[in-house]
Design a protein around this motif. Structure first.
Motif, PDB file in Angstrom:
ATOM      1  N   MET A 184       1.043  -1.331  -0.275  1.00 34.98           N
ATOM      2  CA  MET A 184      -0.394  -0.420  -0.127  1.00 34.98           C
ATOM      3  C   MET A 184       0.944   1.023   0.117  1.00 34.98           C
ATOM      4  O   MET A 184       0.387   1.858  -0.883  1.00 34.98           O
ATOM      5  CB  MET A 184      -1.006  -0.517   1.367  1.00 34.98           C
ATOM      6  N   LYS A 185       2.261   1.087   0.719  1.00 30.16           N
ATOM      7  CA  LYS A 185       2.839   2.512   0.407  1.00 30.16           C
ATOM      8  C   LYS A 185       3.322   2.437  -1.149  1.00 30.16           C
ATOM      9  O   LYS A 185       3.913   4.030  -1.113  1.00 30.16           O
ATOM     10  CB  LYS A 185       3.730   2.359   1.556  1.00 30.16           C
ATOM     11  N   ALA A 186       3.726   1.440  -1.294  1.00 29.61           N
ATOM     12  CA  ALA A 186       4.322   1.491  -2.191  1.00 29.61           C
ATOM     13  C   ALA A 186       3.220   2.622  -3.079  1.00 29.61           C
ATOM     14  O   ALA A 186       4.043   2.356  -4.337  1.00 29.61           O
ATOM     15  CB  ALA A 186       5.096   0.257  -2.918  1.00 29.61           C
ATOM     16  N   THR A 187       2.232   2.209  -3.142  1.00 27.22           N
ATOM     17  CA  THR A 187       0.906   2.205  -4.326  1.00 27.22           C
ATOM     18  C   THR A 187       0.908   3.813  -3.989  1.00 27.22           C
ATOM     19  O   THR A 187       0.397   4.279  -4.766  1.00 27.22           O
ATOM     20  CB  THR A 187      -0.284   0.989  -4.424  1.00 27.22           C
ATOM     21  N   MET A 188       0.643   4.097  -2.930  1.00 28.13           N
ATOM     22  CA  MET A 188       0.106   5.432  -2.290  1.00 28.13           C
ATOM     23  C   MET A 188       1.572   6.467  -2.846  1.00 28.13           C
ATOM     24  O   MET A 188       1.187   7.304  -3.403  1.00 28.13           O
ATOM     25  CB  MET A 188       0.688   5.527  -1.257  1.00 28.13           C
ATOM     26  N   LEU A 198      -4.278   0.003  -4.511  1.00 31.40           N
ATOM     27  CA  LEU A 198      -4.783   0.578  -3.238  1.00 31.40           C
ATOM     28  C   LEU A 198      -5.543   0.398  -2.677  1.00 31.40           C
ATOM     29  O   LEU A 198      -6.387  -0.357  -1.122  1.00 31.40           O
ATOM     30  CB  LEU A 198      -4.186   1.722  -3.133  1.00 31.40           C
ATOM     31  N   ARG A 199      -7.309  -0.366  -2.575  1.00 30.83           N
ATOM     32  CA  ARG A 199      -8.341  -0.727  -2.557  1.00 30.83           C
ATOM     33  C   ARG A 199      -8.599  -1.751  -2.199  1.00 30.83           C
ATOM     34  O   ARG A 199      -8.641  -2.778  -1.385  1.00 30.83           O
ATOM     35  CB  ARG A 199      -9.947  -0.021  -3.556  1.00 30.83           C
ATOM     36  N   ILE A 200      -7.775  -2.778  -3.197  1.00 33.11           N
ATOM     37  CA  ILE A 200      -7.650  -3.691  -3.000  1.00 33.11           C
ATOM     38  C   ILE A 200      -6.930  -4.663  -1.888  1.00 33.11           C
ATOM     39  O   ILE A 200      -7.345  -5.010  -1.569  1.00 33.11           O
ATOM     40  CB  ILE A 200      -6.707  -4.859  -4.354  1.00 33.11           C
ATOM     41  N   ASP A 201      -5.581  -4.003  -2.245  1.00 34.25           N
ATOM     42  CA  ASP A 201      -4.572  -3.798  -0.529  1.00 34.25           C
ATOM     43  C   ASP A 201      -4.976  -4.307   0.798  1.00 34.25           C
ATOM     44  O   ASP A 201      -4.954  -4.690   1.520  1.00 34.25           O
ATOM     45  CB  ASP A 201      -3.536  -3.557  -1.054  1.00 34.25           C
ATOM     46  N   LYS A 202      -5.820  -2.560   1.126  1.00 34.82           N
ATOM     47  CA  LYS A 202      -6.560  -2.551   1.923  1.00 34.82           C
ATOM     48  C   LYS A 202      -7.915  -3.232   2.398  1.00 34.82           C
ATOM     49  O   LYS A 202      -7.855  -3.851   3.341  1.00 34.82           O
ATOM     50  CB  LYS A 202      -7.420  -1.088   1.712  1.00 34.82           C
ATOM     51  N   ARG A 203      -8.855  -3.396   1.339  1.00 34.67           N
ATOM     52  CA  ARG A 203      -9.592  -4.683   1.918  1.00 34.67           C
ATOM     53  C   ARG A 203      -8.819  -6.315   2.140  1.00 34.67           C
ATOM     54  O   ARG A 203      -9.344  -6.898   3.094  1.00 34.67           O
ATOM     55  CB  ARG A 203     -10.157  -5.241   0.448  1.00 34.67           C
ATOM     56  N   ASP A 204      -7.331  -6.184   1.599  1.00 40.46           N
ATOM     57  CA  ASP A 204      -7.037  -7.853   1.994  1.00 40.46           C
ATOM     58  C   ASP A 204      -6.354  -7.901   2.652  1.00 40.46           C
ATOM     59  O   ASP A 204      -6.337  -8.631   3.326  1.00 40.46           O
ATOM     60  CB  ASP A 204      -5.561  -7.972   0.274  1.00 40.46           C
ATOM     61  N   ASP A 211      -6.206   8.030   7.385  1.00 41.76           N
ATOM     62  CA  ASP A 211      -6.049   9.239   7.402  1.00 41.76           C
ATOM     63  C   ASP A 211      -5.109   9.220   6.494  1.00 41.76           C
ATOM     64  O   ASP A 211      -4.436  10.012   5.578  1.00 41.76           O
ATOM     65  CB  ASP A 211      -5.506   9.676   9.266  1.00 41.76           C
ATOM     66  N   GLU A 212      -3.553   8.242   6.637  1.00 45.65           N
ATOM     67  CA  GLU A 212      -2.442   8.434   5.510  1.00 45.65           C
ATOM     68  C   GLU A 212      -3.360   8.258   3.768  1.00 45.65           C
ATOM     69  O   GLU A 212      -2.607   8.768   3.300  1.00 45.65           O
ATOM     70  CB  GLU A 212      -1.649   6.931   5.573  1.00 45.65           C
ATOM     71  N   ILE A 213      -4.009   7.719   3.611  1.00 46.41           N
ATOM     72  CA  ILE A 213      -4.584   7.146   2.080  1.00 46.41           C
ATOM     73  C   ILE A 213      -5.854   8.276   2.093  1.00 46.41           C
ATOM     74  O   ILE A 213      -5.510   8.749   0.436  1.00 46.41           O
ATOM     75  CB  ILE A 213      -5.908   5.436   2.562  1.00 46.41           C
ATOM     76  N   SER A 214      -6.115   9.019   2.881  1.00 47.82           N
ATOM     77  CA  SER A 214      -6.947  10.028   2.174  1.00 47.82           C
ATOM     78  C   SER A 214      -5.548  11.118   1.748  1.00 47.82           C
ATOM     79  O   SER A 214      -6.612  12.748   1.268  1.00 47.82           O
ATOM     80  CB  SER A 214      -7.631  10.632   3.522  1.00 47.82           C
ATOM     81  N   ASP A 215      -4.568  11.467   2.790  1.00 48.09           N
ATOM     82  CA  ASP A 215      -3.752  12.351   2.592  1.00 48.09           C
ATOM     83  C   ASP A 215      -3.413  12.291   0.973  1.00 48.09           C
ATOM     84  O   ASP A 215      -3.145  13.045   0.000  1.00 48.09           O
ATOM     85  CB  ASP A 215      -2.866  12.778   3.109  1.00 48.09           C
ATOM     86  N   VAL A 216      -2.912  10.787   0.090  1.00 49.06           N
ATOM     87  CA  VAL A 216      -2.403  10.704  -0.926  1.00 49.06           C
ATOM     88  C   VAL A 216      -3.563  10.598  -1.871  1.00 49.06           C
ATOM     89  O   VAL A 216      -3.923  11.480  -2.889  1.00 49.06           O
ATOM     90  CB  VAL A 216      -1.827   9.166  -0.821  1.00 49.06           C
ATOM     91  N   PHE A 268      -6.452   0.945  11.172  1.00 49.72           N
ATOM     92  CA  PHE A 268      -7.331   1.468  10.598  1.00 49.72           C
ATOM     93  C   PHE A 268      -7.746   3.019  10.254  1.00 49.72           C
ATOM     94  O   PHE A 268      -8.106   3.493   9.025  1.00 49.72           O
ATOM     95  CB  PHE A 268      -8.154   0.558  10.040  1.00 49.72           C
ATOM     96  N   ILE A 269      -7.704   3.567  11.572  1.00 49.28           N
ATOM     97  CA  ILE A 269      -7.933   4.765  11.815  1.00 49.28           C
ATOM     98  C   ILE A 269      -6.748   5.563  10.989  1.00 49.28           C
ATOM     99  O   ILE A 269      -7.294   6.259  10.647  1.00 49.28           O
ATOM    100  CB  ILE A 269      -8.289   5.051  13.152  1.00 49.28           C
ATOM    101  N   TYR A 270      -5.247   5.145  11.731  1.00 46.87           N
ATOM    102  CA  TYR A 270      -3.997   5.926  10.715  1.00 46.87           C
ATOM    103  C   TYR A 270      -4.352   5.542   9.051  1.00 46.87           C
ATOM    104  O   TYR A 270      -3.389   6.222   8.918  1.00 46.87           O
ATOM    105  CB  TYR A 270      -3.287   5.642  11.760  1.00 46.87           C
ATOM    106  N   LEU A 271      -4.607   4.530   8.956  1.00 43.94           N
ATOM    107  CA  LEU A 271      -3.852   4.211   7.794  1.00 43.94           C
ATOM    108  C   LEU A 271      -5.059   5.047   6.887  1.00 43.94           C
ATOM    109  O   LEU A 271      -4.770   5.366   5.080  1.00 43.94           O
ATOM    110  CB  LEU A 271      -5.023   2.506   7.360  1.00 43.94           C
TER     111      LEU A 271
END
Length: 193
Positions: A48-52, A102-108, A187-192, A182-185
């Motif tokens: 996910m970090k690489a995808t972001m 990114l959505r797929i990795d988060k769901r996994d 937040d990280e995703i919404s920033d990107v 997942f709250i922090y994640l």
């Protein structure tokens, strides 16, 4: 008799200490950030970090090729503007693809963590079942006046009670840790994104 009680209590204490020491600290993240969380080393999180990172690069590519397209169009360079437009469309497609990954990795990752929670709950239920049967055996020995088995059963009930409490704490801590992660994640995703 007194020596046997002390030995049993010492044994129970050692087992409980060993169980607590062997378990990872789940909800130990007090920094208020994703740093220090045990999920940082998961493959899905690293993906996910690489995808972001790729999403940010795709956005930069889009901005660059969009500016190039406008510059070439204003200069009446047909072939260059066509190439810039093509690269711009490729960058947009890459951005769309990376967002989907990114959505797929988060769901996994979410499904993996839900499975871990289910497993933890199953272990807790198994310990409760063992504790019920140990208590039943203790009551049976008490009714029959079987003192030799009574001590062993009492020690077993104490051990399983401690184990049940520990499993309950671990399960709750795992749920809290997953929730916080997942709250922090998010937040990280919404920033990107």
């Amino acid at each position: 008799m007194e020596k046997m009680k002390l030995k049993n209590l010492f044994l129970i204490g050692m087992i409980a200490t060993g169980l607590m020491a062997a378990t990872p600290s789940f909800a130990g993240n007090t920094e208020g950030s994703i740093e220090g969380n045990r999920f940082l080393h998961r493959k899905e999180y690293k993906d996910m970090k690489a995808t972001m990172s790729r999403i940010e690069k795709d956005r930069e590519r889009i901005a660059f090729h969009k500016a190039e397209f406008k510059k070439n169009k204003d200069a009446d360079l047909v072939i260059e503007s066509h190439m810039s437009k093509k690269e711009f469309l490729k960058a947009k497609a890459d951005l769309k693809r990376d967002k989907k990954y990114l959505r797929i990795d988060k769901r996994d990752l979410q499904s993996d963590q839900q499975e871990a929670i289910r497993q933890s709950n199953a272990e807790r239920r198994e310990v409760k079942k063992e504790l019920r049967s140990a208590k039943k055996e203790l009551r049976k020995d008490t009714r029959q006046g079987n003192t030799a088995d009574l001590k062993k059963d009492a020690a077993q009930v104490e051990y399983l009670t401690l184990k049940k409490e520990l499993k309950a704490k671990q399960s709750e801590a795992l749920k809290d840790d997953v929730y916080a992660f997942f709250i922090y994640l998010d937040d990280e995703i919404s920033d990107v994104v």
